[in-house]
Design a protein around this motif. Sequence first.
Motif, PDB file in Angstrom:
ATOM      1  N   TRP A  77       0.828  -1.217   0.000  1.00 17.37           N
ATOM      2  CA  TRP A  77       0.000   0.000   0.000  1.00 17.37           C
ATOM      3  C   TRP A  77       0.854   1.254   0.000  1.00 17.37           C
ATOM      4  N   ALA A  78       2.164   1.089   0.292  1.00 20.28           N
ATOM      5  CA  ALA A  78       3.059   2.247   0.266  1.00 20.28           C
ATOM      6  C   ALA A  78       2.993   2.946  -1.091  1.00 20.28           C
ATOM      7  N   PHE A  79       2.818   2.150  -2.136  1.00 21.18           N
ATOM      8  CA  PHE A  79       2.684   2.694  -3.487  1.00 21.18           C
ATOM      9  C   PHE A  79       1.524   3.683  -3.560  1.00 21.18           C
ATOM     10  N   VAL A  80       0.383   3.262  -3.029  1.00 25.60           N
ATOM     11  CA  VAL A  80      -0.800   4.125  -3.058  1.00 25.60           C
ATOM     12  C   VAL A  80      -0.571   5.355  -2.180  1.00 25.60           C
ATOM     13  N   VAL A  81       0.087   5.155  -1.020  1.00 25.69           N
ATOM     14  CA  VAL A  81       0.321   6.272  -0.113  1.00 25.69           C
ATOM     15  C   VAL A  81       1.201   7.332  -0.776  1.00 25.69           C
ATOM     16  N   VAL A  82       2.285   6.856  -1.399  1.00 27.53           N
ATOM     17  CA  VAL A  82       3.225   7.799  -2.030  1.00 27.53           C
ATOM     18  C   VAL A  82       2.555   8.557  -3.171  1.00 27.53           C
ATOM     19  N   TYR A  83       1.778   7.834  -3.961  1.00 33.82           N
ATOM     20  CA  TYR A  83       1.172   8.440  -5.148  1.00 33.82           C
ATOM     21  C   TYR A  83      -0.191   9.058  -4.875  1.00 33.82           C
ATOM     22  N   PHE A  84      -0.629   9.038  -3.607  1.00 31.22           N
ATOM     23  CA  PHE A  84      -2.009   9.399  -3.298  1.00 31.22           C
ATOM     24  C   PHE A  84      -2.411  10.756  -3.893  1.00 31.22           C
ATOM     25  N   ASP A  85      -1.569  11.766  -3.690  1.00 30.96           N
ATOM     26  CA  ASP A  85      -1.906  13.105  -4.185  1.00 30.96           C
ATOM     27  C   ASP A  85      -2.092  13.119  -5.701  1.00 30.96           C
ATOM     28  N   GLN A  86      -1.229  12.385  -6.383  1.00 34.60           N
ATOM     29  CA  GLN A  86      -1.352  12.370  -7.835  1.00 34.60           C
ATOM     30  C   GLN A  86      -2.625  11.638  -8.273  1.00 34.60           C
ATOM     31  N   PHE A  87      -2.968  10.572  -7.568  1.00 31.45           N
ATOM     32  CA  PHE A  87      -4.213   9.871  -7.886  1.00 31.45           C
ATOM     33  C   PHE A  87      -5.411  10.797  -7.698  1.00 31.45           C
ATOM     34  N   MET A  88      -5.329  11.658  -6.686  1.00 31.35           N
ATOM     35  CA  MET A  88      -6.458  12.532  -6.389  1.00 31.35           C
ATOM     36  C   MET A  88      -6.507  13.734  -7.333  1.00 31.35           C
ATOM     37  N   TYR A  89      -5.361  14.376  -7.553  1.00 34.52           N
ATOM     38  CA  TYR A  89      -5.380  15.673  -8.245  1.00 34.52           C
ATOM     39  C   TYR A  89      -4.701  15.658  -9.610  1.00 34.52           C
ATOM     40  N   GLY A  90      -4.126  14.543 -10.034  1.00 33.05           N
ATOM     41  CA  GLY A  90      -3.401  14.521 -11.290  1.00 33.05           C
ATOM     42  C   GLY A  90      -2.148  15.372 -11.172  1.00 33.05           C
ATOM     43  N   LEU A  91      -1.876  16.170 -12.203  1.00 25.08           N
ATOM     44  CA  LEU A  91      -0.663  16.991 -12.191  1.00 25.08           C
ATOM     45  C   LEU A  91      -0.949  18.417 -11.718  1.00 25.08           C
ATOM     46  N   TYR A  92      -2.130  18.599 -11.119  1.00 30.85           N
ATOM     47  CA  TYR A  92      -2.488  19.912 -10.572  1.00 30.85           C
ATOM     48  C   TYR A  92      -1.392  20.347  -9.602  1.00 30.85           C
ATOM     49  N   PRO A  93      -0.871  21.592  -9.718  1.00 25.33           N
ATOM     50  CA  PRO A  93       0.254  22.012  -8.865  1.00 25.33           C
ATOM     51  C   PRO A  93      -0.048  21.762  -7.389  1.00 25.33           C
ATOM     52  N   GLU A  94       0.920  21.188  -6.694  1.00 24.11           N
ATOM     53  CA  GLU A  94       0.685  20.753  -5.326  1.00 24.11           C
ATOM     54  C   GLU A  94       0.273  21.910  -4.421  1.00 24.11           C
ATOM     55  N   ALA A  95       0.853  23.085  -4.673  1.00 15.97           N
ATOM     56  CA  ALA A  95       0.558  24.235  -3.820  1.00 15.97           C
ATOM     57  C   ALA A  95      -0.864  24.752  -4.024  1.00 15.97           C
ATOM     58  N   GLU A  96      -1.485  24.342  -5.124  1.00 14.21           N
ATOM     59  CA  GLU A  96      -2.807  24.893  -5.454  1.00 14.21           C
ATOM     60  C   GLU A  96      -3.946  23.901  -5.170  1.00 14.21           C
ATOM     61  N   THR A  97      -3.606  22.694  -4.701  1.00 11.61           N
ATOM     62  CA  THR A  97      -4.668  21.690  -4.558  1.00 11.61           C
ATOM     63  C   THR A  97      -5.719  22.103  -3.532  1.00 11.61           C
ATOM     64  N   TRP A  98      -5.382  23.052  -2.648  1.00 13.75           N
ATOM     65  CA  TRP A  98      -6.386  23.521  -1.677  1.00 13.75           C
ATOM     66  C   TRP A  98      -7.604  24.090  -2.399  1.00 13.75           C
ATOM     67  N   ARG A  99      -7.405  24.561  -3.636  1.00 12.76           N
ATOM     68  CA  ARG A  99      -8.548  25.137  -4.377  1.00 12.76           C
ATOM     69  C   ARG A  99      -9.570  24.053  -4.704  1.00 12.76           C
ATOM     70  N   ILE A 100      -9.074  22.882  -5.073  1.00 15.41           N
ATOM     71  CA  ILE A 100      -9.993  21.761  -5.354  1.00 15.41           C
ATOM     72  C   ILE A 100     -10.703  21.347  -4.070  1.00 15.41           C
ATOM     73  N   ASN A 101      -9.912  21.213  -2.985  1.00 16.41           N
ATOM     74  CA  ASN A 101     -10.514  20.818  -1.707  1.00 16.41           C
ATOM     75  C   ASN A 101     -11.586  21.814  -1.283  1.00 16.41           C
ATOM     76  N   LEU A 102     -11.281  23.091  -1.463  1.00 17.59           N
ATOM     77  CA  LEU A 102     -12.235  24.136  -1.071  1.00 17.59           C
ATOM     78  C   LEU A 102     -13.539  23.984  -1.867  1.00 17.59           C
ATOM     79  N   ALA A 103     -13.390  23.782  -3.187  1.00 21.16           N
ATOM     80  CA  ALA A 103     -14.588  23.653  -4.025  1.00 21.16           C
ATOM     81  C   ALA A 103     -15.420  22.452  -3.592  1.00 21.16           C
ATOM     82  N   VAL A 104     -14.747  21.356  -3.258  1.00 21.19           N
ATOM     83  CA  VAL A 104     -15.475  20.147  -2.828  1.00 21.19           C
ATOM     84  C   VAL A 104     -16.196  20.414  -1.510  1.00 21.19           C
ATOM     85  N   ILE A 105     -15.480  21.045  -0.564  1.00 16.79           N
ATOM     86  CA  ILE A 105     -16.098  21.345   0.736  1.00 16.79           C
ATOM     87  C   ILE A 105     -17.301  22.275   0.542  1.00 16.79           C
TER      88      ILE A 105
END
Lengths: 366, 259
Positions: A77-105
């Motif tokens: 499962w380490a594979f999934v843990v390491v890649y988790f952000d990419q699975f969730m957001y694709g190549l969306y810049p890491e610093a900006e992913t809060w925008r997606i989270n905000l929209a979902v919330i």
Amino acid sequence: MAIIFKPSPSLPPPVTSVGPVAWVRQNLFSSPLNIFLTLFSLYLLYLLIPPVIEWGFINATWEGTSKAACTGGGACWAFVVVYFDQFMYGLYPEAETWRINLAVILLIVMVGAFAIKTINKLYLSIAIIFAYPIVAYFLFAGGIFGLEVVETSLWGGLFLTVLLGVIGIVASFPLGVVLALGRRSDMPIAKSVCVVFIETIRAVPLITILFMASVMIPLFLPEGLNFNKLLRVLIGITLFSAAYMAEVVRGGLQAIPKGQYEAADAMGLTYWQSMILVILPQALKLVIPGIVNSFIALFKDTTLVYIVGMFDFLGRIQAANHDANWLGTTVEGYAFAGFVYWAICFGMSRYSMALERKLETGHKRN
Amino acid sequence: MTDTNMARAQLAQGEEAIIEFNDVNKWYGDFHVLKNINFSIKKGERIVVCGPSGSGKSTMTRCINRLEEHQKGTILVDGVEMNNNLKNIEAIRKDVGMVFQHFNLFPHLTILENLTLAPIWVRKTPKKEAEEMAMHYLERVKIANQALKYPGQLSGGQQQRVAIARGLCMQPRIMLFDEPTSALDPEMIKEVLDVMVQLAEEGMTMVCVTHEMGFAKTVADRVVFMDAGEIVEANKPHEFFDNPQHDRTQMFLSQILNH
């Protein structure tokens, strides 16, 4: 003097027909065949469940930076843990992913607000249907209020999957209803347009439509008149789903007794009034199972955008499987994908059942 | 027929027609369902239409609010010709209430919502006013305590009374009844007929397709007998029942009265 009729008192059912013991007896051990099937199923479960739990939990490895760290013999499962952000957001810049989270919330809060009694449901619906998409669009794409612009080609992962699914569902539903009404219309032109559209789209595989959207349309459009590939794919998915939706809704319209149409006509309602107030509420309720069926199918069909070079949830997982550090983690990736798709689709299915129960008004004989 | 009814019938004859059929013909495909119907109904008249099944009595009634289209001849309702002009049809439907054999209440709406739907959306009555009016009519049909239930929770007789109240909420000038008691259990027929008798006594123009000959005798100004798409005979009830002119009428009456 007449004899007075007095109904006999009602008695409780016999003890052997209620309670858990009775349930087990009636459902699991009611006949020799059922006894055999029950025991056989228990044996199969005994064979299956312990190894799965051993692989997935007991021997699983949760931490590490490469496949080499997974030495327990179980799932990596380490594979999934390491890649988790990419699975969730694709190549969306890491610093900006809060925008997606905000929209979902924001969406969860707005939908959750329906539970508050004092809130005006009409205004809330309008806000969700018209205002929210605009807000969400600018959150995702950026470009105003100093938000960094994020190209749609960077959108990916579960974010893209949910985006395609939700927009496909929300846009194809009204279009499908209009097509269904059109197909049953008395107006020959409207009717033939709808029939031709539905039959054409239904006769073509979704992959073909996605190829048309991503490859062919840019070739036909004049130079400089091109528009975003994500948008083209979204339109393709919406039209595809709308054709199926139309047929599901038509089934519902046909199930409504003629008397309902006549009663609505007889009281002087116009065509659109009788459709919106009388016919559609009944017809749509009847076909909730079919509608949700289409929605679930559409949600899973969105994985096909992988073919036209968009990396949705499944696409991201497949791409990560090619990472030299993590070779041999295909099973874990697909297991994770399967679990997430299952959770979302199961949630949709449960929601639809709850909705059906809520809309039940007792006119149906069970 | 009582004296007051007699007086009313004579009064009605002096007034102008509110529904007029002139040479009306209608076909279902090749089947000639209405043949040269010439008939006029005066304001305040109570008409009972009877006849064997397939005789065209329902079809004729449904032509009045154009649930059925006729192909030849003219139908005037309240001076307006029923043709393809959608505006005319919608205007007439506002003033013509209809009660169906199978009630046709809207199962997804409560009783109260069933009654207020048309007043709110067609007449543009404010919701509160429409609800007050609905409760008034529900009380008249003695069912006000069920206002918040759904049609599926009511008995057939109750549903049909709701359907009558729903028609009345539009404050129509004409009420059409298409076999209103045919789908009811025998125990429930009376409660519906009572409401209809009460309505007739208040002077509503009524066209009622029914096999309830008792109802026809008590409230009808004229009984119309149809067979094979034609009006065979139309007469005042006592003459119709006691002295039928046509042998076809005599046969029909002997069949339905002596069983």
